[in-house]
Design an enzyme around this catalytic site. Structure first.
Site, short mmCIF file in Angstrom:
data_model
loop_
_atom_site.label_atom_id
_atom_site.label_comp_id
_atom_site.label_asym_id
_atom_site.label_seq_id
_atom_site.Cartn_x
_atom_site.Cartn_y
_atom_site.Cartn_z
N HIS A 20 3.39 12.90 -35.62
CA HIS A 20 4.01 11.30 -35.56
C HIS A 20 3.64 10.94 -34.19
CE1 HIS A 20 7.49 11.60 -38.65
NE2 HIS A 20 6.65 12.69 -38.69
N ASP A 127 11.08 6.29 -34.28
CA ASP A 127 10.92 7.16 -35.63
C ASP A 127 12.18 6.85 -36.30
OD1 ASP A 127 11.03 9.88 -37.09
OD2 ASP A 127 8.87 9.36 -36.59
#
Length: 489
Positions: A20, A127
């Site tokens: 990520h 996120d």
């Protein structure tokens, strides 16, 4: 992309996992090269992933380096009951600690609010797994954009599964069912779904995921690391059928154009750039199989032995990245390799123990196939480099990504993985050999390679001036600018 207001600022808050953080850094570079000030929020042990790459100053527009800040906040180890030194999903190997870790990340809300107060950004890109980010953005009267790190296709499959529940129509876990109402006939089994996993903590994990999805529903929209030409039917499905707002700006990895920038992505490599390129340069075009299972998926010792035998039996040159625990006695004793394997493979195979410079490898002309766990970053990097794939999904949404590659794009073949699990196992060497041979040798391999090459061309065009991702990024920046102007007014 035209003049952008100097006042536009974005805070990026990635999940503390390499898969990520790396695309988040690429997104920051894209914003920075378009005159948008960006700040990346992370913790001390994760900071080098960003600072190392930024210090290299080799990405497309070095003059934009001052446009990216890295704000470091402490990780709440003590408060979350996490052992000191663990600040990354990649370090976790059991569900119990994984649940604790994700609960600990929720304690970062106060740090996020402090960063928002300090920088007063125009937008928060956070996120999916930070559900509190939606409320924080609302508190500061700015839009919250969600970054999933997955594909439109995976979103659509997950939506159809939740809405229609076709998995309940079959009589056993390994019976195939068709996911209804999708543009293509996609077949799955219950064993390939997270809901089928009966492990400690999975029920708690699903609660966390449910809260994240609820917060996403209240967000401004999502940023997708994909491009229109890759999955046009599913872009339409997501925006029109599901009614969601999204901007596709990928493949974001293509912002790294120079070799040094590709080499610096992620953690410190276990092999030197020169050594890696020298080995690849010695090979014929499209002759090498690259094998890598990403930063989180584990591979059992027995499975590693089967992979080694399959590679040897395939008679193909290979470069194999193997991630093992630093204090694993099996690793120290090399018991995961068949007897004298490296001696027999000398000159034919290169084993990288640890982190590999994946983009540098995939983009080399010697690479002819990619054995991958089908994490979205790896899948999209393989696509953007035009490399045919041997798909070997392990967990998360990887079984969905496999279907995109094998059934929709038809740029790869499956190795035969059937069960959702954090550990890759139960695939025989004969299946490894068979799948590799299928994408490397014969008429079908040529057809797969031709389709893969076409996708590479489309990916590159998407990020160029006037391309679909270029225009979507421009549209997003313009919309954020307008939003910011209205608030200021």
């Amino acid at each position: 992309m035209g003049d952008k207001p100097q006042s536009l600022q974005v805070v990026l808050f990635p999940l503390l996992a390499a898969g990520h953080m790396i695309p988040t850094l690429d997104i920051a570079k894209l914003f920075a090269t378009n005159n948008v000030k960006t700040t990346i929020l992370t913790t001390p042990l994760n900071a080098p992933i960003f600072t190392k790459a930024l210090q290299s100053t080799t990405y497309n527009n070095p003059s934009s380096l001052p446009m990216i800040d890295v704000e470091i906040v402490p990780f709440p180890s003590k408060e979350g009951g996490i052992p000191e030194g663990i600040e990354n999903c990649d370090q976790i190997s059991c569900n119990e600690l994984s649940i604790k870790f994700f609960k600990a990340t929720q304690l970062l809300q106060k740090s996020l609010e402090q960063v928002m107060e300090k920088y007063k950004p125009s937008c928060l890109v956070a996120d999916l797994m930070y559900p509190f980010a939606t409320d924080v953005a609302a508190k500061f009267n700015v839009p919250r954009l969600v970054f999933h790190g997955s594909s439109y296709f995976a979103f659509c499959v997950e939506h159809a599964l939740m809405k229609y529940e076709p998995q309940k129509s079959v009589s056993c876990d390994d019976e195939e069912f068709v996911v209804p109402e999708l543009p293509h006939e996609i077949r799955l089994t219950r064993t390939q779904l997270v809901a089928a996993v009966k492990e400690l903590g999975m029920e708690e994990w699903m609660k966390i995921y449910g809260r994240a999805m609820e917060a996403e529903e209240r967000s401004y929209g999502i940023i997708v690391n994909s491009f229109l030409e890759l999955e046009p039917d599913y872009v339409d499905y997501y925006t029109k059928v599901m009614g969601k707002r999204a901007w596709h700006i990928g493949p974001v990895s293509l912002c790294n154009r120079e070799k040094e920038a590709k080499f610096q992505r992620g953690k410190d490599s276990s092999i030197g750039e020169h050594e890696c390129l020298k080995w690849l340069d010695s090979k014929k075009p499209k002759s090498v199989v690259y094998v890598c299972f990403g930063s989180i998926a584990e591979v059992s010792t027995l499975q590693l032995q089967e992979i080694a035998r399959g590679l040897e039996a395939s008679k193909q040159d290979f470069i194999w990245a193997v991630r093992r625990s630093d204090n694993d006695e099996v690793e120290k004793n090399e018991e995961w390799l068949p007897h004298e394997f490296e001696k027999r493979m000398e000159g034919k195979g290169l084993i990288i123990r640890g982190w590999a410079p994946q983009m540098l490898i995939l983009d080399h002309e010697a690479i002819g196939a990619f054995v991958t766990h089908c994490g979205w970053n790896s899948t999209l990097e393989g696509i953007s480099c035009g490399v045919p794939m041997v798909t070997w999904p392990v967990f998360a949404e990887q079984f969905y990504n496999e279907k995109l590659v094998t059934q929709v794009l038809k740029t790869g073949v499956g190795v035969g993985a059937k069960k959702w699990s954090r550990i890759a196992e139960n695939v025989k060497s004969e299946d490894v050999k068979k799948a590799i041979t299928k994408v490397m040798v014969g008429e079908e391999a040529l057809e797969i390679r031709s389709r893969a090459k076409k996708m590479k061309e489309l990916a590159r065009k998407a990020v160029e001036v006037g391309g679909s991702s270029y225009c979507d990024l421009n549209s997003l920046i313009q919309e954020l600018s307008s939003y910011n102007a209205r608030i200021i007014a």
